[in-house]
Enzyme design. Structure first.
Site, PDB file in Angstrom:
ATOM      1  N   HIS A  20     -18.349  11.128  39.936  1.00 24.40           N
ATOM      2  CA  HIS A  20     -19.017  11.543  38.769  1.00 24.40           C
ATOM      3  C   HIS A  20     -18.237  10.963  37.492  1.00 24.40           C
ATOM      4  CE1 HIS A  20     -21.246  14.350  35.630  1.00 24.40           C
ATOM      5  NE2 HIS A  20     -22.171  13.373  36.327  1.00 24.40           N
ATOM      6  N   GLU A  50     -20.632   7.022  39.808  1.00 21.02           N
ATOM      7  CA  GLU A  50     -21.690   7.274  39.099  1.00 21.02           C
ATOM      8  C   GLU A  50     -21.259   7.093  37.465  1.00 21.02           C
ATOM      9  OE1 GLU A  50     -24.367   9.691  36.424  1.00 21.02           O
ATOM     10  OE2 GLU A  50     -22.146   9.823  36.570  1.00 21.02           O
ATOM     11  N   ASP A  52     -22.920   6.137  33.141  1.00 17.06           N
ATOM     12  CA  ASP A  52     -23.953   6.310  32.201  1.00 17.06           C
ATOM     13  C   ASP A  52     -23.782   5.163  31.445  1.00 17.06           C
ATOM     14  OD1 ASP A  52     -24.513   9.558  32.767  1.00 17.06           O
ATOM     15  OD2 ASP A  52     -22.321   9.068  32.265  1.00 17.06           O
ATOM     16  N   HIS A  65     -21.370   8.520  28.326  1.00 16.61           N
ATOM     17  CA  HIS A  65     -22.876   9.582  28.685  1.00 16.61           C
ATOM     18  C   HIS A  65     -23.222  10.115  27.617  1.00 16.61           C
ATOM     19  CE1 HIS A  65     -24.074  13.840  29.328  1.00 16.61           C
ATOM     20  NE2 HIS A  65     -24.409  13.276  30.304  1.00 16.61           N
TER      21      HIS A  65
END
Length: 260
Positions: A20, A50, A52, A65
């Site tokens: 993450h 993962e 963003d 993010h």
């Protein structure tokens, strides 16, 4: 539109172990969504990352993010209100510049990326980058926004693998509990990315897994950081786990002979 079941993103190791926002621990504490964090994750053996993405005012897809720069960088203000020439000067934890999505794809060529598109204005920049890099086969695009995901699928067509938005996830959850599922709630995307719980509601249980397998969909659960919960979810049959504690997830999968 039904998404391709042979998509390259789904051809990697199973169960899928996601780091993450990259490996932001130890000497990389505070370095989430940095190139160093992603490179470290790959060096530690992870193949699923993962991340963003937001877009600058001039349409550059930036790996970050929050909508604001304030929490993780030495700069301030909303990304969407600033051009890339300003945003590029922001340093994560004061140490390293924010990467663009194009830079991230180039930095970890062997990795598969799960990209959470954080704003409507980021859709076109993200799709442009994926098209230019011909990276469709190594990416899953995600968002809680059903409208955002519908727009991605309409613009990208069958090249794009997307996760379920909130309505589709609700449909999947309900299909494990209702004898007849209304067609308007029927989930189409092949990937559900969900928390174990949402408020008072238990999302991930045996009924959800059964419903997903019945539809040929995968269930990826976020964000799981302790070994007992990892074991419990893997025993339940989930297809992937996202974690901020990658050493523990790796140890769990090694113990279960499911690493790599």
């Amino acid at each position: 539109m039904t998404e391709p079941r042979t998509h390259g993103f789904l051809a990697g190791p199973h169960p899928r172990a996601f780091v993450h926002r990259g490996w932001h621990r130890d000497d990389l504490a505070g370095m989430e969504n940095s190139l160093s964090a992603f490179r470290r994750a790959v060096a530690e053996g992870y193949t699923y990352l993962e991340t963003d993405v937001h877009a600058t005012s001039d349409g550059v897809a930036v790996v970050h993010h929050d909508p604001l720069l304030d929490r993780t960088t030495d700069a301030t203000g909303p990304i969407a209100a600033q051009p890339w020439d300003l945003v590029r000067r922001a340093n994560i934890a004061g140490r390293e510049p924010l990467p663009t999505l194009a830079e991230l794809l180039a930095a970890v060529p062997g990795a598969r990326l799960n990209i959470d598109i954080k704003a409507d204005r980021a859709i076109e920049p993200v799709l442009d980058v994926l098209a230019e890099a011909d990276a469709w086969g190594r990416v899953c695009l995600a968002s809680f926004s059903e409208a955002r995901m519908a727009r991605v699928r309409a613009m990208a067509g069958p090249r794009a693998l997307t996760s379920m938005g909130v309505r589709a996830m609700l449909g999947l959850w309900a299909s494990g509990r209702l004898p007849v599922l209304p067609s308007r709630l029927s989930p189409r995307p092949l990937v559900a990315q969900v928390p174990v719980r949402q408020g008072f509601l238990t999302v991930v249980d045996a009924r959800l897994i059964t419903a997903a397998k019945r539809r040929g969909a995968e269930v990826h659960v976020w964000t799981i950081d302790d070994a007992p919960t990892m074991h419990r979810l893997l025993d339940l049959g989930v297809d992937g786990l996202m974690t901020d504690n990658p050493p523990v997830l790796r140890d769990v999968l090694v113990e279960r002979r499911q690493w790599g």
